[in-house]
Motif scaffolding. Structure first.
Motif, PDB file in Angstrom:
ATOM      1  N   PRO A  70       0.832  -1.215   0.000  1.00 59.11           N
ATOM      2  CA  PRO A  70       0.000   0.000   0.000  1.00 59.11           C
ATOM      3  C   PRO A  70       0.860   1.257   0.000  1.00 59.11           C
ATOM      4  CG  PRO A  70      -0.698  -1.543   1.715  1.00 59.11           C
ATOM      5  CD  PRO A  70       0.626  -2.027   1.202  1.00 59.11           C
ATOM      6  N   ASP A 103      -1.905  -7.175   1.725  1.00 57.35           N
ATOM      7  CA  ASP A 103      -3.153  -6.610   2.246  1.00 57.35           C
ATOM      8  C   ASP A 103      -3.170  -5.091   2.044  1.00 57.35           C
ATOM      9  OD1 ASP A 103      -3.953  -9.085   3.036  1.00 57.35           O
ATOM     10  OD2 ASP A 103      -3.833  -8.706   5.192  1.00 57.35           O
ATOM     11  N   GLY A 137      -4.440  -8.143  -1.474  1.00 54.91           N
ATOM     12  CA  GLY A 137      -5.065  -6.923  -1.951  1.00 54.91           C
ATOM     13  C   GLY A 137      -5.852  -7.137  -3.228  1.00 54.91           C
ATOM     14  N   ASP A 160      -9.400 -10.069  -5.719  1.00 54.91           N
ATOM     15  CA  ASP A 160      -9.426  -9.268  -4.495  1.00 54.91           C
ATOM     16  C   ASP A 160      -9.603 -10.209  -3.313  1.00 54.91           C
ATOM     17  OD1 ASP A 160      -9.784  -7.491  -2.414  1.00 54.91           O
ATOM     18  OD2 ASP A 160     -11.048  -6.131  -3.571  1.00 54.91           O
TER      19      ASP A 160
END
Length: 240
Positions: A70, A103, A137, A160
């Motif tokens: 992320p 994630d 993710g 996902d």
């Protein structure tokens, strides 16, 4: 960001690149993609242009798995846009290591493959949802393949690990890895439709409406990697 560029013409390999995507020549016809500085991270925009000249051959590998993480802005995507053009009589074999989408990460990869008449390509992709103990993710992986200017395959795979629908029976059914092998162009017609269930992975190969086939596998990361390795007809001189 300016995309990295890689070209093979008249037996000469040339390239331009800069971090975080760095190219390293590792053989006469072999180039490795090296990720520098970690990531990709959400918000990164990466690119690669590949050109294989008439009668030339290129092996494109990666030095290690790509780990997508992320970014600072929640939900921001890391993008990777790839365009590969192969001239008549040329061949491209692309087999990178798996891409792991952790994630909270979002990975948007787009590959456009343009083959001239008489050219050939084999492209392998393995996506892994999360590190050990993670759900993983979100992934959008798009493939646009044209042979002699005619569309052969245009498809998008969406995964996902946090979406119950996409991770459920109508999607990956709880599997953490999906892999594909695309064969397109000269010599690809020999593949027939087949499939099976190996230890930890199910797979199927489907002929395309043109010179090519697509093998798809779903299962555990190790089992999918084994299917791709054993079912992908890459000559011995290519990436180990």
């Amino acid at each position: 960001m300016t995309p990295a560029r890689l070209a093979v013409h008249a037996g000469r390999v040339t390239w331009t690149s800069r971090p975080p995507v760095v190219l390293r020549r590792t053989g006469a016809t072999r180039v490795h993609l090296v990720q520098v500085g970690g990531g990709p991270l959400g918000g990164d925009a990466l690119g690669l242009d590949v050109e294989v000249g008439p009668g030339q051959y290129l092996e494109l590998c990666s030095a290690a798995a790509t780990v997508v993480q992320p970014g600072r802005v929640p939900g921001s995507a890391a993008t990777f846009a790839v365009t590969a053009r192969v001239a008549p009589g040329g061949a491209l074999w692309w087999r990178p290591e798996p891409t792991i989408v952790t994630d909270g990460a979002v990975w948007d990869v787009r590959l456009r493959l343009e083959l001239a008449a008489g050219a050939a390509a084999t492209v392998t992709e393995q996506l892994v949802l999360g590190r050990a103990g993670q759900r993983g993710g979100r992934v959008d992986s798009s493939l646009d393949v044209r042979v002699d200017q005619q569309p052969l395959l245009v498809t998008t795979t969406r995964l996902d690990g946090a979406d119950p629908a996409l991770a459920g029976p109508g999607g990956t059914a709880g599997a953490s890895s999906v892999g594909t092998v695309l064969r397109a162009g000269e010599g690809a017609e020999e593949d027939g439709e087949d499939g099976g269930v190996d230890a930890g992975a199910a797979w199927a190969r489907t002929p395309l409406a043109g010179p090519g086939s697509l093998l798809s596998a779903v299962g555990t990361p190790r089992a999918v990697a084994d299917v791709l390795r054993s079912r992908c007809p890459i000559p011995a001189r290519t990436c180990a």
